[in-house]
Design a protein around this motif. Structure first.
Motif, PDB file in Angstrom:
ATOM      1  N   UNK A 107      55.173  18.394  24.373  1.00 34.43           N
ATOM      2  CA  UNK A 107      53.787  18.386  24.830  1.00 34.43           C
ATOM      3  C   UNK A 107      53.328  19.833  24.871  1.00 34.43           C
ATOM      4  N   UNK A 108      52.164  20.067  24.329  1.00 37.18           N
ATOM      5  CA  UNK A 108      51.591  21.408  24.266  1.00 37.18           C
ATOM      6  C   UNK A 108      50.231  21.357  24.949  1.00 37.18           C
ATOM      7  N   UNK A 109      50.103  22.074  26.043  1.00 35.87           N
ATOM      8  CA  UNK A 109      48.816  22.201  26.729  1.00 35.87           C
ATOM      9  C   UNK A 109      48.197  23.500  26.226  1.00 35.87           C
ATOM     10  N   UNK A 110      47.069  23.376  25.580  1.00 29.92           N
ATOM     11  CA  UNK A 110      46.365  24.524  25.021  1.00 29.92           C
ATOM     12  C   UNK A 110      45.135  24.807  25.874  1.00 29.92           C
ATOM     13  N   UNK A 111      45.088  25.992  26.467  1.00 31.71           N
ATOM     14  CA  UNK A 111      43.980  26.389  27.339  1.00 31.71           C
ATOM     15  C   UNK A 111      43.332  27.632  26.755  1.00 31.71           C
ATOM     16  N   UNK A 112      42.013  27.620  26.678  1.00 34.06           N
ATOM     17  CA  UNK A 112      41.248  28.804  26.301  1.00 34.06           C
ATOM     18  C   UNK A 112      40.395  29.182  27.504  1.00 34.06           C
ATOM     19  N   UNK A 113      40.588  30.374  28.024  1.00 35.08           N
ATOM     20  CA  UNK A 113      39.940  30.843  29.242  1.00 35.08           C
ATOM     21  C   UNK A 113      39.057  32.029  28.920  1.00 35.08           C
ATOM     22  N   UNK A 114      37.793  31.972  29.357  1.00 33.41           N
ATOM     23  CA  UNK A 114      36.876  33.106  29.188  1.00 33.41           C
ATOM     24  C   UNK A 114      36.402  33.560  30.563  1.00 33.41           C
ATOM     25  N   UNK A 115      36.570  34.856  30.830  1.00 37.64           N
ATOM     26  CA  UNK A 115      36.151  35.445  32.095  1.00 37.64           C
ATOM     27  C   UNK A 115      35.515  36.806  31.828  1.00 37.64           C
ATOM     28  N   UNK A 116      34.597  37.183  32.692  1.00 40.41           N
ATOM     29  CA  UNK A 116      34.011  38.523  32.616  1.00 40.41           C
ATOM     30  C   UNK A 116      34.836  39.471  33.462  1.00 40.41           C
ATOM     31  N   UNK A 117      35.162  40.624  32.892  1.00 36.15           N
ATOM     32  CA  UNK A 117      35.853  41.663  33.653  1.00 36.15           C
ATOM     33  C   UNK A 117      35.060  42.961  33.535  1.00 36.15           C
ATOM     34  N   UNK A 118      35.158  43.774  34.569  1.00 36.82           N
ATOM     35  CA  UNK A 118      34.429  45.042  34.594  1.00 36.82           C
ATOM     36  C   UNK A 118      35.397  46.195  34.434  1.00 36.82           C
TER      37      UNK A 118
END
Length: 118
Positions: A107-118
């Motif tokens: 089983x492969x859980x694929x997560x794409x996460x986008x966050x703003x960093x300063x």
């Protein structure tokens, strides 16, 4: 030693996912490493929100892949749900799929996460 905001961000993702109790890598380990394991992989940055002067604002997108034994879809869905909650309220997508890209079916859980960093 001073680390870049991107390095600090990747380490914060690892820290947030530590409660899963799954070994974490920043690269795909060789096929001798058995599941479960988690890979915080490629990341890209978009700085279009940055003004001409002032702080650099990066929208950083990170790929997170969790590999689990193929013996329980219920466990895979549970881990996906826990990971989403540990990552917080950000822009993310997550999928559970069967995969054999590491030399065996998992089983492969694929997560794409986008966050703003300063």
């Amino acid at each position: 030693m001073t680390f870049s905001p991107s390095t600090l961000h990747l380490n914060s993702i690892k820290t947030r996912l530590d409660p899963l109790g799954i070994p974490t890598y920043f690269y795909l380990p060789d096929s001798s490493v058995l599941e479960p394991f988690l890979v915080i992989g490629t990341n890209s940055s978009d700085t279009t929100k940055t003004a001409q002067t002032g702080l650099l604002i990066e929208d950083t997108t990170v790929s997170i892949d969790i590999f689990l034994p193929n013996n329980s879809r219920t466990n895979a869905e549970d881990i996906k749900s826990k990971a989403i909650r540990l990552l917080g309220r950000n822009k993310l997508t997550a999928n559970v799929l069967m995969d054999n890209s590491i030399g065996r079916e998992v089983y492969h859980i694929s997560i794409t996460l986008t966050e703003a960093i300063l």
